[in-house]
Design a protein around this motif. Structure first.
Motif, PDB file in Angstrom:
ATOM      1  N   LEU A 158       0.836  -1.091  -0.014  1.00  0.00           N
ATOM      2  CA  LEU A 158       0.146  -0.083  -0.059  1.00  0.00           C
ATOM      3  C   LEU A 158       0.825   1.262   0.126  1.00  0.00           C
ATOM      4  O   LEU A 158       0.431   2.255  -0.164  1.00  0.00           O
ATOM      5  N   LEU A 159       2.067   1.075   0.171  1.00  0.00           N
ATOM      6  CA  LEU A 159       3.004   2.297   0.370  1.00  0.00           C
ATOM      7  C   LEU A 159       3.572   2.201  -1.130  1.00  0.00           C
ATOM      8  O   LEU A 159       4.051   1.159  -1.750  1.00  0.00           O
ATOM      9  N   ARG A 160       4.162   3.421  -1.522  1.00  0.00           N
ATOM     10  CA  ARG A 160       4.917   3.604  -2.614  1.00  0.00           C
ATOM     11  C   ARG A 160       6.090   4.697  -2.501  1.00  0.00           C
ATOM     12  O   ARG A 160       6.113   5.241  -1.479  1.00  0.00           O
ATOM     13  N   LYS A 161       7.052   4.743  -3.345  1.00  0.00           N
ATOM     14  CA  LYS A 161       8.059   5.793  -2.888  1.00  0.00           C
ATOM     15  C   LYS A 161       7.415   7.213  -3.051  1.00  0.00           C
ATOM     16  O   LYS A 161       6.707   7.667  -3.820  1.00  0.00           O
ATOM     17  N   GLY A 162       7.642   7.849  -1.834  1.00  0.00           N
ATOM     18  CA  GLY A 162       7.147   8.960  -1.491  1.00  0.00           C
ATOM     19  C   GLY A 162       6.012   9.144  -0.738  1.00  0.00           C
ATOM     20  O   GLY A 162       5.597  10.125  -0.225  1.00  0.00           O
ATOM     21  N   SER A 163       5.222   7.925  -0.271  1.00  0.00           N
ATOM     22  CA  SER A 163       4.052   7.884   0.679  1.00  0.00           C
ATOM     23  C   SER A 163       4.576   8.563   1.770  1.00  0.00           C
ATOM     24  O   SER A 163       5.560   8.212   2.375  1.00  0.00           O
ATOM     25  N   VAL A 164       3.612   9.410   2.591  1.00  0.00           N
ATOM     26  CA  VAL A 164       4.028  10.142   3.580  1.00  0.00           C
ATOM     27  C   VAL A 164       3.067   9.503   4.980  1.00  0.00           C
ATOM     28  O   VAL A 164       1.833   9.303   4.722  1.00  0.00           O
ATOM     29  N   LEU A 165       3.874   9.049   5.857  1.00  0.00           N
ATOM     30  CA  LEU A 165       3.281   8.928   6.993  1.00  0.00           C
ATOM     31  C   LEU A 165       3.493   9.810   7.858  1.00  0.00           C
ATOM     32  O   LEU A 165       4.473  10.517   7.966  1.00  0.00           O
ATOM     33  N   LEU A 166       2.197  10.213   8.545  1.00  0.00           N
ATOM     34  CA  LEU A 166       2.503  11.423   9.773  1.00  0.00           C
ATOM     35  C   LEU A 166       2.058  10.691  10.984  1.00  0.00           C
ATOM     36  O   LEU A 166       0.519  10.364  11.082  1.00  0.00           O
ATOM     37  N   ALA A 167       2.659  10.700  12.103  1.00  0.00           N
ATOM     38  CA  ALA A 167       2.086  10.080  13.070  1.00  0.00           C
ATOM     39  C   ALA A 167       2.004  11.144  14.443  1.00  0.00           C
ATOM     40  O   ALA A 167       2.861  11.903  14.475  1.00  0.00           O
ATOM     41  N   ASP A 168       0.876  11.081  15.103  1.00  0.00           N
ATOM     42  CA  ASP A 168       0.642  12.001  16.275  1.00  0.00           C
ATOM     43  C   ASP A 168       1.209  11.361  17.385  1.00  0.00           C
ATOM     44  O   ASP A 168       1.606   9.954  17.383  1.00  0.00           O
ATOM     45  N   LEU A 206       4.896  15.259  16.385  1.00  0.00           N
ATOM     46  CA  LEU A 206       4.372  14.637  15.084  1.00  0.00           C
ATOM     47  C   LEU A 206       5.626  14.081  14.609  1.00  0.00           C
ATOM     48  O   LEU A 206       6.653  14.757  14.398  1.00  0.00           O
ATOM     49  N   GLU A 207       5.438  13.013  13.886  1.00  0.00           N
ATOM     50  CA  GLU A 207       6.747  12.343  13.206  1.00  0.00           C
ATOM     51  C   GLU A 207       6.249  12.265  11.749  1.00  0.00           C
ATOM     52  O   GLU A 207       5.376  11.482  11.496  1.00  0.00           O
ATOM     53  N   LYS A 208       6.901  12.683  10.820  1.00  0.00           N
ATOM     54  CA  LYS A 208       6.735  12.346   9.253  1.00  0.00           C
ATOM     55  C   LYS A 208       7.667  11.591   8.812  1.00  0.00           C
ATOM     56  O   LYS A 208       8.822  11.536   9.056  1.00  0.00           O
ATOM     57  N   ALA A 209       7.291  10.593   8.264  1.00  0.00           N
ATOM     58  CA  ALA A 209       8.162   9.388   7.743  1.00  0.00           C
ATOM     59  C   ALA A 209       7.864   9.153   6.384  1.00  0.00           C
ATOM     60  O   ALA A 209       6.652   8.491   5.975  1.00  0.00           O
ATOM     61  N   VAL A 210       8.727   9.615   5.338  1.00  0.00           N
ATOM     62  CA  VAL A 210       8.599   9.257   4.080  1.00  0.00           C
ATOM     63  C   VAL A 210       9.104   7.884   3.410  1.00  0.00           C
ATOM     64  O   VAL A 210      10.358   7.767   3.639  1.00  0.00           O
TER      65      VAL A 210
END
Ligand SMILES: O=c1[nH]cnc2c(O)c(F)c(-c3ccc(F)cc3)cc12
Ligand SMILES: [Mg+2]
Length: 213
Positions: A158-168, A206-210
């Protein structure tokens, strides 16, 4: 049956906010939460979430943890026409509140609530909900589930190069194993956004994980 804090919040919004006006709904949820603390992402972390969403310009979004719909409303109002926002909520009562909140805000055509376990729903997203890959994922359910669900998103393709996860909540209540995983797995480029816990002076982030693909 005695009503819940979430029901009281919905009632307050229905009585005071402007139907079809997402900002009005957000403002009254924030106003109510100053008196009865609740785990909406809130008006301090909310703008950080919005900045990441705007920079990402996603077409397909997933949220883990709908709660009362606050972040679904905050995010979906930014999305261009034709964008889909899927949000998973494990608690049936919260899902029912959130649906009413989202409907009142006028976001019902963009937001689809999937009530159930993320571990059961994520593997079905492609088959049942026509998802190819996810452009943006807001992770805001239970810190213990952050890592297993992130790994499941990877395993399900479900993830591709550049998919952005943002965790609270990676500081408070904290998600140490998630931070360890995304920062050391070699699969993500991470950015931390120090901020404050909603309706509080406590520190959070928040943590952003690309995803590197
Ligand atoms: O369980 C949660 N899921 C999603 N988001 C949360 C959150 O933003 C919180 F602040 C908190 C929280 C709860 C109690 C506290 F004392 C502090 C933070 C919990 C959650
Ligand atoms: Mg949260």
């Amino acid at each position: 049956m005695a009503d819940s804090k979430e029901q009281r919040t919905l009632d307050y919004v229905l009585q005071n906010a402007v139907r079809g006006d997402p900002q009005s709904v957000l403002d009254f949820i924030d106003k109510f939460s100053e008196n009865e603390w609740a785990m909406h992402v809130g008006n301090v972390k909310g703008p950080i979430v919005e900045k990441v969403v705007t920079e990402t310009d996603p077409s397909t979004c997933l949220e883990l943890g709908t709660y009362c719909g606050y972040s679904a409303i905050r995010i979906s109002r930014l999305l261009k026409p034709g964008t889909r926002f899927l949000t998973i909520e494990s608690c049936p009562a919260n899902a029912a509140i959130a649906q009413q909140m989202i409907d009142f805000a006028g976001m019902q055509d963009k937001v689809k609530i999937l009530q159930g376990s993320s571990q059961e729903i994520i593997p079905r997203l492609k088959a049942d909900h026509q998802v190819e890959t996810l452009d943006f994922v807001f992770i805001d359910h239970w810190s213990e589930c952050y890592t297993p669900d992130t790994k499941l998103l990877e395993e399900c393709g479900l993830l591709r190069k550049g998919s952005v996860l943002l965790a609270d909540n990676v500081v408070y209540p904290g998600a140490p194993d998630f931070l360890e995983y995304v920062r050391t797995s070699g699969r993500y480029d991470c950015t931390n956004f120090p901020t404050h816990l909603q309706y509080s002076k406590k520190e959070d982030a928040l943590e952003k994980a690309v995803y590197r693909g």
